[in-house]
Scaffold this motif. Structure first.
Motif, short mmCIF file in Angstrom:
data_model
loop_
_atom_site.label_atom_id
_atom_site.label_comp_id
_atom_site.label_asym_id
_atom_site.label_seq_id
_atom_site.Cartn_x
_atom_site.Cartn_y
_atom_site.Cartn_z
N GLY A 46 0.81 -1.36 -0.09
CA GLY A 46 -0.03 0.01 0.14
C GLY A 46 1.13 1.29 0.01
O GLY A 46 0.42 2.44 -0.32
N HIS A 47 2.18 1.08 0.46
CA HIS A 47 3.01 2.17 0.38
C HIS A 47 4.10 2.35 -0.71
O HIS A 47 4.99 3.19 -0.64
CB HIS A 47 3.64 2.33 1.83
CG HIS A 47 2.61 2.40 2.78
ND1 HIS A 47 1.62 3.70 3.18
CD2 HIS A 47 2.08 1.31 3.62
CE1 HIS A 47 0.81 3.21 4.03
NE2 HIS A 47 1.03 1.98 4.32
N ILE A 48 3.74 1.79 -1.85
CA ILE A 48 4.55 1.98 -3.13
C ILE A 48 4.11 3.23 -3.61
O ILE A 48 2.93 3.52 -3.62
CB ILE A 48 4.25 0.74 -4.21
CG1 ILE A 48 4.99 -0.50 -3.49
CG2 ILE A 48 4.77 1.15 -5.33
CD1 ILE A 48 4.39 -1.70 -4.35
N LYS A 102 -0.95 13.91 2.15
CA LYS A 102 -0.02 13.00 2.96
C LYS A 102 -1.00 11.60 3.34
O LYS A 102 -2.09 11.56 3.53
CB LYS A 102 0.22 13.59 4.35
CG LYS A 102 1.61 14.35 4.23
CD LYS A 102 2.55 14.41 5.45
CE LYS A 102 3.97 14.64 5.03
NZ LYS A 102 4.23 16.14 5.40
N CYS A 103 -0.10 10.62 2.94
CA CYS A 103 -0.71 9.28 3.35
C CYS A 103 -0.42 9.15 5.03
O CYS A 103 0.30 9.87 5.52
CB CYS A 103 0.24 8.17 2.67
SG CYS A 103 -0.22 6.52 3.28
N ASN A 104 -1.09 7.93 5.45
CA ASN A 104 -0.99 7.79 6.98
C ASN A 104 0.41 7.61 7.35
O ASN A 104 0.85 7.93 8.33
CB ASN A 104 -1.73 6.65 7.52
CG ASN A 104 -3.15 6.99 7.30
OD1 ASN A 104 -3.87 7.93 7.51
ND2 ASN A 104 -3.82 5.78 6.91
N CYS A 105 1.30 7.20 6.34
CA CYS A 105 2.77 6.55 6.66
C CYS A 105 3.61 8.26 6.67
O CYS A 105 4.72 7.96 7.11
CB CYS A 105 3.34 5.81 5.74
SG CYS A 105 3.43 6.43 4.20
N GLY A 106 2.97 8.88 6.39
CA GLY A 106 3.83 10.59 6.38
C GLY A 106 4.38 10.59 4.91
O GLY A 106 4.71 11.94 4.73
N GLY A 150 1.41 10.30 -2.26
CA GLY A 150 1.51 9.60 -3.54
C GLY A 150 1.66 7.99 -3.49
O GLY A 150 1.61 7.19 -4.34
N CYS A 151 1.30 7.54 -2.23
CA CYS A 151 1.28 6.05 -1.87
C CYS A 151 0.02 5.37 -2.56
O CYS A 151 -1.03 5.87 -2.83
CB CYS A 151 1.26 5.90 -0.41
SG CYS A 151 2.59 6.39 0.46
N LEU A 152 0.24 3.96 -2.76
CA LEU A 152 -0.86 3.62 -3.50
C LEU A 152 -2.17 3.39 -2.86
O LEU A 152 -3.22 3.53 -3.14
CB LEU A 152 -0.40 2.03 -3.79
CG LEU A 152 -1.27 0.95 -4.42
CD1 LEU A 152 -1.86 1.40 -5.83
CD2 LEU A 152 -0.79 -0.53 -4.53
ZN LIG Z 1 2.07 5.51 2.71
#
Ligand SMILES: [Zn+2]
Length: 315
Positions: A164-166, A175-179, A182-184
């Protein structure tokens, strides 16, 4: 007869299953996840529940091949939760050893919940019959599990398979949850699809049933696709482009025989695959582009099946 237990620890419930030595499910039940005191009671609760089931069924410890456990966090090969489990309040600790101690020496196999569910889909679900499987879970986020040669790939910190974070988009600023951006997951999860739909509707006034949808979610989008809605078709194509592109990256690295697509979004059915496969085939390195696509079949039981499968594969 010998037995195996599976325990899939989630944020609200723990799903448990009793299996025979061939991996057939004999019984399943649930207990609530007690998140008080930083989740300190969870391991004990799970083990007590297994022990009382053994008592109820008259199963001796010597007849239990092992217990599999899946937990929401990175788990390395030794059974260590390398980053704890934020959802449960867990610190870093060795989940496998903690359970083995409470179960009086019964062997335990531990894994990340998404990885374990992937393993379940390989042994009994959409990936049955294959040994090189990538499972993709399209839920609130995008999770995954990579199985190569029948073995789960966990990686250095147990975080392998976090597809999911590619990064699939260079333009995205949210922003994605991961910080990162543009994450999948920002485009292919249930929330991601809803976001794509909102953005598309805001672009112009083109008529669409989605404009009057009570809840603009992934289900509404794919229902509209099936009804022939052009705007929904555009949204689905955008989703398919991102997911196809992301999975092509995965295929170039691990070259799976099959991708098994599960999670709430996959309830849309085969139509979903028709948006992903063409983009995948056009993007993956040609010798890696022949992977098949199938829908997951085990639903919420994938975790307990995978837990049992992990134990049986180690014996
Ligand atoms: Zn992410």
């Amino acid at each position: 007869m010998k037995y195996v237990f599976g325990s899939d620890i989630g944020g609200t419930t723990v799903k448990l299953g009793l299996f025979d030595e061939s991996g057939e499910l004999l019984d399943k039940w649930e207990i609530p996840t007690d998140k008080t005191d930083h989740g300190a009671n969870i391991v004990g609760d799970v083990c007590e529940s297994i022990k009382s089931k053994m008592e109820e069924k008259g199963i001796a410890s010597a007849d239990v091949i092992g217990v599999g456990v899946g937990a929401p966090g990175a788990v390395n090969e030794d059974g260590v939760m390398t980053g704890g489990a934020v959802n449960l309040g867990w610190p870093v600790f060795n989940l496998r050893e903690a359970m083995e101690e409470k179960l009086g020496g019964i062997k335990v196999a531990a894994g990340n919940d998404a990885n374990v569910a992937a393993f379940g889909e390989m042994v009994k679900g959409g990936g049955k019959g294959y040994k090189n499987v990538v499972a993709v879970t399209l839920g609130t986020g995008v999770g995954g599990g990579v199985i190569i040669g029948g073995k789960l790939i966990t990686g250095a910190t147990g975080a392998a398979g976090e597809i999911g974070h590619i990064k699939v988009d260079d333009v995205e600023t949210e922003k994605c949850n991961c910080g990162h951006t543009g994450c999948l997951e920002q485009f292919a999860s249930a929330t991601g699809i809803a976001r794509l739909a909102r953005k598309r509707l805001a672009k112009d006034d083109k008529p669409s049933v989605l404009r009057s949808a009570e809840l603009l979610d992934a289900k509404a989008v794919f229902d509209a696709v099936k009804a022939g809605d052009e705007v929904a078709d555009e949204v689905a194509k955008e989703f398919g482009r991102y997911l196809g592109k992301g999975l092509a990256v995965v295929a170039d690295v691990v070259n799976p025989e099959i991708f098994v697509i599960g999670g709430g979004v996959s309830k849309a059915g085969e139509v979903l695959l028709s948006y992903v496969e063409p983009e995948f085939k056009n993007t993956a390195f040609p010798p890696c582009s022949g992977s098949k696509f199938a829908l997951a079949t085990l639903g919420n039981d994938a975790g307990i099946y995978g837990c049992a499968g992990m134990v049986l594969s180690e014996n």
